[in-house]
Scaffold this motif. Sequence first.
Motif, mmCIF file in Angstrom:
data_model
loop_
_atom_site.group_PDB
_atom_site.id
_atom_site.type_symbol
_atom_site.label_atom_id
_atom_site.label_comp_id
_atom_site.label_asym_id
_atom_site.label_seq_id
_atom_site.Cartn_x
_atom_site.Cartn_y
_atom_site.Cartn_z
ATOM 1 N N ALA A 82 5.326 5.268 7.323
ATOM 2 C CA ALA A 82 5.773 6.634 7.558
ATOM 3 C C ALA A 82 6.825 6.637 8.660
ATOM 4 O O ALA A 82 6.727 5.856 9.614
ATOM 5 C CB ALA A 82 4.598 7.523 7.956
ATOM 6 N N ASN A 97 0.217 11.637 6.152
ATOM 7 C CA ASN A 97 1.372 11.658 5.252
ATOM 8 C C ASN A 97 1.298 10.508 4.246
ATOM 9 O O ASN A 97 1.631 10.665 3.069
ATOM 10 C CB ASN A 97 2.677 11.571 6.047
ATOM 11 N N ILE A 98 0.868 9.348 4.725
ATOM 12 C CA ILE A 98 0.720 8.188 3.829
ATOM 13 C C ILE A 98 -0.409 8.438 2.827
ATOM 14 O O ILE A 98 -0.265 8.192 1.628
ATOM 15 C CB ILE A 98 0.444 6.909 4.636
ATOM 16 N N SER A 107 0.392 10.551 -0.098
ATOM 17 C CA SER A 107 1.469 10.089 -0.970
ATOM 18 C C SER A 107 0.947 9.645 -2.326
ATOM 19 O O SER A 107 -0.216 9.253 -2.476
ATOM 20 C CB SER A 107 2.224 8.928 -0.319
ATOM 21 N N LYS A 108 1.816 9.702 -3.325
ATOM 22 C CA LYS A 108 1.463 9.268 -4.670
ATOM 23 C C LYS A 108 1.210 7.767 -4.702
ATOM 24 O O LYS A 108 0.334 7.285 -5.429
ATOM 25 C CB LYS A 108 2.598 9.627 -5.638
ATOM 26 N N GLU A 109 1.966 7.019 -3.897
ATOM 27 C CA GLU A 109 1.803 5.563 -3.859
ATOM 28 C C GLU A 109 0.386 5.188 -3.420
ATOM 29 O O GLU A 109 -0.218 4.279 -3.982
ATOM 30 C CB GLU A 109 2.817 4.933 -2.901
#
Length: 367
Positions: A326, A352-353, A356-358
């Motif tokens: 991030a 935020n991580i 995430s979609k990942e």
Amino acid sequence: MKKVLCTTIILATFSSVGHSASNNNIITYPDFQINAPLRVRSAGDTLRILAIDGGGERGIIPAIVMDEFEKRTGKPISASFDLIVGTSAGAFNAAFLTKKNPLKANEPAYLASDLVKFYENNMNGLFSNTLLHKITSGFGYWGTRYPSTNFSNSIQPYFSDMKLSQTRTPVLLEAWDIGNSQLHSFTTKKAINSFDNETENCLLWKAIAASMAYPAGFAPEKIGNGYYVDGSMAVKNPSICGIIEGQNMLREENSACEPRKKIRLVSIGTGNASYPLADAALDNEGMLQLVVPVVSLLSKGQDELSKSATEAFFYGMESSYTRLDAPIDAFHWVSDDVSVDMKNYLKAKAKNIIDSKEFQNLCDELK
């Protein structure tokens, strides 16, 4: 998930039974010895590697990410990967999550939730100081900023007398050998092969201290006849080191285990920051004004080089690579800020991580 055990039977001997809690809520176990680490292979033909960046207090970012990973997959980190690699704070994270529970050899002593609690409640002890040390070190100008006893006081209680050869999952902890001016990898594999070597099979907490002892912050850590400092001097992002070690592991797969052909690498960062420097700033700023920006740029350069080299390695191959990180602003790039504001900022970046979609895809894949 079914797991294949590719190891010899482990013989564990306990000197006593029971445990006690210290004032810091640290659970200590009796000393124990084993002949070899328990090797738990992940399913399939893929070697799974986890690489964790260095970054001091910013190590709480991967700690929170790994905590959420464990909750979503229902498995400890040490059971989801075949090799865990770390530099500096990443080395501490890797060792912490692979310490065996001496009372239940097939289970880790700690989960990622325990690691998060360490950053929240105990990391302050590592970056603490006394007035006497501040005075004798000239507030870090002619001596190290922190006393090296901080490692034995803050980290050693979590590992007791456990040695590098005794991790539940193989680890690779990077440090810089200042005597030979080269990177030194403290690995479970070398520790087993050199069981009586006091350097290669050192106490686990000593290898962590060697990987975290950044120059000017801490004195070099002495192990055997050598002196070691923070592995981030060479590799803040240890992904490439993980690939090299993974390749060696694949070549050494024996007949007891069906050889695997692919590598699955997951790399977790501790925040990607840089100082934007205009040409005018470079012309007008002096050495003192440029120290932090230049160090930040060098660190970012390492990150970009490691990322590019890793992506190039995996290009066109069956193996796969995921990088989780991030962006952070330059004011939160420092590694020894253990303030509440810093912790809250880093927690938000970890979220935020996690959002995430990942990250979601990764959890679904490795369940």
